[in-house]
Design a protein around this motif. Structure first.
Motif: not given
Length: 131
Positions: A50-56
């Motif tokens: 339900n939450v996705t992304g990329r470590q910055i």
């Protein structure tokens, strides 16, 4: 739009960082699953996707910056989330700042930071201290 919230977590910044940086461990606090991105540039998912992304940016014990989204956001729309960890008497002051969330999602996201992040972290570490 932006969101700013804080919580005092009864654990060291390193302990809080270890859970926040590991989407699987964080999701597990709510009984859900996730996939950790363990270094800058890696993708992560939390709370059964339900939450996705990329470590910055990952600075152990200090800061986490993520490009973050709900799969239901319009294609290509991400928001930036900053977690700042500051040692304080009694544990860690966790400050979260989120920028660029879609206006129609602002209230939903603001309401759910405590539900899925701040309260579970506080309860997890509070139980460890108590018990």
């Amino acid at each position: 739009m932006s969101i700013h919230q804080q919580a005092m977590i009864p654990a060291s910044p390193e302990q809080v960082y270890a859970v926040l940086a590991d989407a699987d461990a964080l999701s597990g606090l709510s009984g859900l699953s996730g996939k950790a991105g363990r270094s800058a540039g890696e993708q992560f998912s939390a709370f059964v996707g339900n939450v996705t992304g990329r470590q910055i940016e990952l600075v152990p014990g200090t800061r986490i910056v993520q490009a973050w989204r709900f799969p239901r956001f319009q294609d290509g729309v991400y928001t930036i989330v900053h977690f700042t960890l500051t040692a304080a008497e009694g544990g860690t002051l966790l400050t979260l700042d989120q920028y660029g969330e879609p206006e129609d999602w602002h209230d939903h996201i603001t309401t759910n930071w405590p539900t899925f992040y701040l309260t579970p972290l506080t309860n997890h570490f509070g139980a460890r201290v108590a018990g």
